[in-house]
Design a protein around this motif. Structure first.
Motif, PDB file in Angstrom:
ATOM      1  N   LEU A 185     105.539  40.771  31.120  1.00 17.34           N
ATOM      2  CA  LEU A 185     104.643  39.968  30.291  1.00 17.34           C
ATOM      3  C   LEU A 185     103.979  40.799  29.194  1.00 17.34           C
ATOM      4  CD1 LEU A 185     102.807  37.724  32.933  1.00 17.34           C
ATOM      5  CD2 LEU A 185     104.706  37.086  31.430  1.00 17.34           C
ATOM      6  N   ASN A 186     103.708  40.115  28.088  1.00 21.02           N
ATOM      7  CA  ASN A 186     102.982  40.729  26.978  1.00 21.02           C
ATOM      8  C   ASN A 186     102.296  39.606  26.201  1.00 21.02           C
ATOM      9  OD1 ASN A 186     102.026  42.649  25.123  1.00 21.02           O
ATOM     10  ND2 ASN A 186     103.961  43.790  25.210  1.00 21.02           N
ATOM     11  N   VAL A 187     101.547  39.950  25.186  1.00 20.75           N
ATOM     12  CA  VAL A 187     100.877  38.964  24.347  1.00 20.75           C
ATOM     13  C   VAL A 187     101.169  39.262  22.883  1.00 20.75           C
ATOM     14  CG1 VAL A 187      98.643  38.038  23.595  1.00 20.75           C
ATOM     15  CG2 VAL A 187      99.027  38.559  26.008  1.00 20.75           C
ATOM     16  N   ARG A 188     101.572  38.223  22.160  1.00 19.31           N
ATOM     17  CA  ARG A 188     101.760  38.310  20.715  1.00 19.31           C
ATOM     18  C   ARG A 188     101.237  37.023  20.082  1.00 19.31           C
ATOM     19  NH1 ARG A 188     102.731  42.745  21.852  1.00 19.31           N
ATOM     20  NH2 ARG A 188     104.335  44.204  21.077  1.00 19.31           N
ATOM     21  N   GLU A 189     100.468  37.161  19.023  1.00 23.63           N
ATOM     22  CA  GLU A 189      99.951  36.005  18.290  1.00 23.63           C
ATOM     23  C   GLU A 189      99.216  35.032  19.218  1.00 23.63           C
ATOM     24  OE1 GLU A 189     103.176  34.251  16.130  1.00 23.63           O
ATOM     25  OE2 GLU A 189     103.813  36.160  15.266  1.00 23.63           O
ATOM     26  N   ASP A 190      98.468  35.595  20.152  1.00 20.97           N
ATOM     27  CA  ASP A 190      97.691  34.823  21.128  1.00 20.97           C
ATOM     28  C   ASP A 190      98.579  33.958  22.027  1.00 20.97           C
ATOM     29  OD1 ASP A 190      95.273  34.159  22.372  1.00 20.97           O
ATOM     30  OD2 ASP A 190      95.000  32.372  21.136  1.00 20.97           O
ATOM     31  N   LEU A 192     101.485  34.059  25.319  1.00 17.36           N
ATOM     32  CA  LEU A 192     102.106  34.828  26.387  1.00 17.36           C
ATOM     33  C   LEU A 192     103.600  34.924  26.109  1.00 17.36           C
ATOM     34  CD1 LEU A 192     100.754  36.029  28.932  1.00 17.36           C
ATOM     35  CD2 LEU A 192     101.639  34.080  30.209  1.00 17.36           C
ATOM     36  N   VAL A 193     104.140  36.132  26.143  1.00 21.28           N
ATOM     37  CA  VAL A 193     105.570  36.332  25.882  1.00 21.28           C
ATOM     38  C   VAL A 193     106.181  37.178  26.996  1.00 21.28           C
ATOM     39  CG1 VAL A 193     105.286  36.163  23.371  1.00 21.28           C
ATOM     40  CG2 VAL A 193     105.165  38.414  24.484  1.00 21.28           C
ATOM     41  N   VAL A 194     107.512  37.102  27.095  1.00 21.75           N
ATOM     42  CA  VAL A 194     108.256  37.908  28.054  1.00 21.75           C
ATOM     43  C   VAL A 194     109.171  38.830  27.273  1.00 21.75           C
ATOM     44  CG1 VAL A 194     109.882  37.886  29.981  1.00 21.75           C
ATOM     45  CG2 VAL A 194     108.210  36.037  29.742  1.00 21.75           C
ATOM     46  N   GLU A 195     109.139  40.091  27.589  1.00 23.65           N
ATOM     47  CA  GLU A 195     109.996  41.044  26.897  1.00 23.65           C
ATOM     48  C   GLU A 195     111.460  40.709  27.149  1.00 23.65           C
ATOM     49  OE1 GLU A 195     108.711  44.877  28.151  1.00 23.65           O
ATOM     50  OE2 GLU A 195     106.808  44.762  27.028  1.00 23.65           O
ATOM     51  N   SER A 196     112.310  40.942  26.161  1.00 23.11           N
ATOM     52  CA  SER A 196     113.702  40.477  26.200  1.00 23.11           C
ATOM     53  C   SER A 196     114.480  41.026  27.385  1.00 23.11           C
ATOM     54  CB  SER A 196     114.415  40.838  24.894  1.00 23.11           C
ATOM     55  OG  SER A 196     114.392  42.242  24.675  1.00 23.11           O
ATOM     56  N   ASP A 362     104.871  23.262  26.522  1.00 21.11           N
ATOM     57  CA  ASP A 362     104.619  24.634  26.099  1.00 21.11           C
ATOM     58  C   ASP A 362     105.898  25.450  26.297  1.00 21.11           C
ATOM     59  OD1 ASP A 362     104.382  26.089  28.936  1.00 21.11           O
ATOM     60  OD2 ASP A 362     103.382  24.143  29.039  1.00 21.11           O
ATOM     61  N   HIS A 363     106.040  26.489  25.544  1.00 21.53           N
ATOM     62  CA  HIS A 363     107.299  27.242  25.519  1.00 21.53           C
ATOM     63  C   HIS A 363     107.243  28.469  26.424  1.00 21.53           C
ATOM     64  CE1 HIS A 363     108.830  24.986  22.003  1.00 21.53           C
ATOM     65  NE2 HIS A 363     107.563  24.958  21.631  1.00 21.53           N
ATOM     66  N   ILE A 364     108.437  28.890  26.856  1.00 21.58           N
ATOM     67  CA  ILE A 364     108.592  30.228  27.419  1.00 21.58           C
ATOM     68  C   ILE A 364     109.092  31.081  26.266  1.00 21.58           C
ATOM     69  CG2 ILE A 364     109.825  31.696  29.044  1.00 21.58           C
ATOM     70  CD1 ILE A 364     109.918  29.390  30.989  1.00 21.58           C
ATOM     71  N   ASN A 365     108.242  31.979  25.795  1.00 20.03           N
ATOM     72  CA  ASN A 365     108.537  32.766  24.599  1.00 20.03           C
ATOM     73  C   ASN A 365     109.104  34.133  24.977  1.00 20.03           C
ATOM     74  OD1 ASN A 365     107.476  30.923  22.536  1.00 20.03           O
ATOM     75  ND2 ASN A 365     105.496  31.323  23.511  1.00 20.03           N
ATOM     76  N   ILE A 366     110.186  34.488  24.309  1.00 23.84           N
ATOM     77  CA  ILE A 366     110.829  35.780  24.516  1.00 23.84           C
ATOM     78  C   ILE A 366     110.498  36.685  23.340  1.00 23.84           C
ATOM     79  CG2 ILE A 366     113.025  36.987  24.828  1.00 23.84           C
ATOM     80  CD1 ILE A 366     112.256  35.177  27.165  1.00 23.84           C
ATOM     81  N   LEU A 367     110.076  37.907  23.634  1.00 25.09           N
ATOM     82  CA  LEU A 367     109.794  38.905  22.606  1.00 25.09           C
ATOM     83  C   LEU A 367     111.043  39.767  22.427  1.00 25.09           C
ATOM     84  CD1 LEU A 367     107.597  40.148  20.748  1.00 25.09           C
ATOM     85  CD2 LEU A 367     107.103  41.744  22.625  1.00 25.09           C
ATOM     86  N   THR A 368     111.704  39.625  21.278  1.00 26.93           N
ATOM     87  CA  THR A 368     112.955  40.336  21.032  1.00 26.93           C
ATOM     88  C   THR A 368     112.695  41.813  20.755  1.00 26.93           C
ATOM     89  OG1 THR A 368     112.971  39.990  18.641  1.00 26.93           O
ATOM     90  CG2 THR A 368     113.870  38.217  20.012  1.00 26.93           C
ATOM     91  N   LYS A 369     113.759  42.588  20.737  1.00 29.49           N
ATOM     92  CA  LYS A 369     113.642  44.012  20.432  1.00 29.49           C
ATOM     93  C   LYS A 369     113.165  44.242  19.009  1.00 29.49           C
ATOM     94  CE  LYS A 369     117.212  45.385  23.759  1.00 29.49           C
ATOM     95  NZ  LYS A 369     118.554  46.006  23.945  1.00 29.49           N
ATOM     96  N   GLU A 370     113.358  43.236  18.157  1.00 34.95           N
ATOM     97  CA  GLU A 370     112.879  43.310  16.768  1.00 34.95           C
ATOM     98  C   GLU A 370     111.437  42.866  16.652  1.00 34.95           C
ATOM     99  OE1 GLU A 370     115.690  41.535  17.622  1.00 34.95           O
ATOM    100  OE2 GLU A 370     116.986  43.291  17.280  1.00 34.95           O
ATOM    101  N   ASN A 371     110.776  42.647  17.807  1.00 36.14           N
ATOM    102  CA  ASN A 371     109.375  42.240  17.860  1.00 36.14           C
ATOM    103  C   ASN A 371     109.147  40.841  17.283  1.00 36.14           C
ATOM    104  OD1 ASN A 371     106.915  43.145  18.953  1.00 36.14           O
ATOM    105  ND2 ASN A 371     106.095  43.566  16.915  1.00 36.14           N
ATOM    106  N   LYS A 372     110.166  39.965  17.433  1.00 35.88           N
ATOM    107  CA  LYS A 372     110.049  38.576  17.016  1.00 35.88           C
ATOM    108  C   LYS A 372     109.955  37.681  18.247  1.00 35.88           C
ATOM    109  CE  LYS A 372     112.618  39.171  12.694  1.00 35.88           C
ATOM    110  NZ  LYS A 372     113.792  38.739  11.888  1.00 35.88           N
ATOM    111  N   ILE A 373     109.285  36.548  18.077  1.00 34.87           N
ATOM    112  CA  ILE A 373     109.100  35.603  19.181  1.00 34.87           C
ATOM    113  C   ILE A 373     110.100  34.467  19.032  1.00 34.87           C
ATOM    114  CG2 ILE A 373     107.489  34.030  20.323  1.00 34.87           C
ATOM    115  CD1 ILE A 373     105.203  35.717  19.204  1.00 34.87           C
TER     116      ILE A 373
END
Length: 418
Positions: A185-190, A192-196, A362-373
């Protein structure tokens, strides 16, 4: 305080408000409410309680907060405590038999609504120490990701109940890597995201959740048990409404004799006091009393549930039409020698559905290696277009077992069409 949890091991509850809340009568009551309601009629090991689930969810959210802080997420100590309190109390508003009888006692409030009412009461008792927890629970706190930890498609509630329900029912295929997910888990743009690198764990989580719904929560015999119980309560409520005398305990009488809803509670705060005294034991006590009722319908339904003589379930290819249902009810009335207006208690069409993943929720957001959601549906090879936002449906006919209904020629002709 240390609790030995069969799923997560030793869980430490720190001294202070968390320990005080765990010891509070509102929370202790959850020891008397089973997590899965009537599911133990199918999976006898599934008798774990809402108390234990809430402790497990607290444990997972504590671990999630540690993970997010290690990734330099800005979470102040008072915010961490607030989200822990909100997670601990998220199910405190559940009534007897958990989801099975939701809406039976308070018609227009969900268990989340009742949880909020009880949290506000506790906030008064603890002199405002639950202010942040309530704000997070209501998604009114500025940091939205804290609410997502409690309520989202990847919240700590779901992670715990899937692990726990899989463990106690023995359905090992439903087990998920909760700790692995939390570590990703991580947080981006307020958000919750999951690292790729956790994508495969999330795919396993979604598939395991789907399996648990069809194999446990929506298992046809679990549905039969649920609706046998629900029918008995509905019949009792109907009899009370027409003045037919039945044996009732004080608390059951309050809810069966009054139309308790949000408006009623606003005018009669004692309704909540009555509600928090209800638990699974009240239901079993009432059913055992009704096993000798003079009303044949209530007597039969109560005996059915107590003795596990549940509805028989027949799967249909499509929903039953209104005209065919009417014919089936007429036949049921004849077979059971009851009034036609009561036949619907013994003929219950049922349509159930389940969705693997929804992009409109609500979405399950993946944080890509390029730091995109990116939404998981645009990233996963498993979640192709035919599986996303698509409901899987099943149609059933529940009917009284050993009644001769299903062997009637008229019924056979009708069901041949389905």
């Amino acid at each position: 305080m240390i609790i030995n949890d069969p799923v997560h091991g030793f869980i430490e509850i720190p001294d202070g408000i968390l320990a005080s809340l765990v010891k509070h009568p509102y929370f202790i009551r959850l020891n008397r409410i089973e997590q899965l309601g009537p599911t133990s009629y199918v999976y006898p090991g599934g008798r774990h309680t809402r108390f234990l689930h809430s402790i497990g969810a607290l444990h997972l959210i504590t671990n999630a907060l540690q993970t997010l802080r290690s990734r330099h997420c800005d979470i102040a100590p008072e915010e961490a405590l607030g989200v822990q309190i909100a997670m601990l109390l998220h199910d405190i508003g559940h009534g007897p038999m958990s989801h099975c009888l939701e809406g039976m006692f308070i018609s227009d409030l969900t268990h989340e609504d009742i949880s909020l009412l009880l949290m506000e009461r506790l906030n008064d008792e603890f002199n405002g120490k639950l202010d942040i927890a309530i704000s997070i629970f209501k998604d009114q706190y500025p940091k939205h990701f804290l609410h997502e930890l409690i309520c989202s498609q990847l919240d700590m509630d779901r992670l715990d109940y899937l692990c726990r329900d899989s463990f106690f029912t023995g359905v090992r295929e439903g087990n998920i890597g909760a700790e692995r997910i939390i570590k990703m888990l991580n947080v981006r743009e307020d958000r919750l995201v999951v690292e790729s690198k956790g994508i495969y764990t999330i795919e396993n989580y979604l598939m395991s959740r789907r399996l648990m719904y069809w194999q446990v929560y929506l298992h046809k015999t679990v549905l039969a048990a649920r609706y046998t119980l629900l029918s008995a309560l509905e019949r009792a409520k109907e009899l009370v409404s027409i003045g037919h005398p039945i044996q009732l305990g004080e608390r059951m009488e309050y809810f069966l004799c009054n139309n308790v809803n949000k408006k009623h509670i606003a005018a009669h705060p004692e309704a909540i006091d009555a509600f928090i005294m209800l638990d699974d034991h009240d239901i079993y006590l009432a059913l055992k009393e009704w096993m000798t009722s003079k009303d044949k319908v209530l007597r039969t339904l109560s005996q059915n549930y107590i003795n596990r003589h549940l509805y028989k379930t027949k799967e249909l290819s499509r929903p039953l039409s209104a005209s065919d249902r009417e014919q089936l009810e007429q036949t049921a009335a004849q077979c059971l020698d009851i009034a036609p207006r009561c036949a619907h208690y013994f003929i219950r069409p049922l349509n159930v559905s389940q969705m693997l993943y929804s992009t409109t929720d609500d979405h399950i957001n993946i944080l890509t290696k390029e730091n995109k959601i990116r939404d998981i549906s645009n990233f996963s090879e498993l979640l192709h277009s035919e599986m996303v936002d698509r409901r899987s449906e099943r149609h059933y006919l529940l009917y009284q077992r050993d009644s001769g209904i299903i062997d009637n020629p008229t019924v056979c002709d009708i069901l041949d069409k389905y």
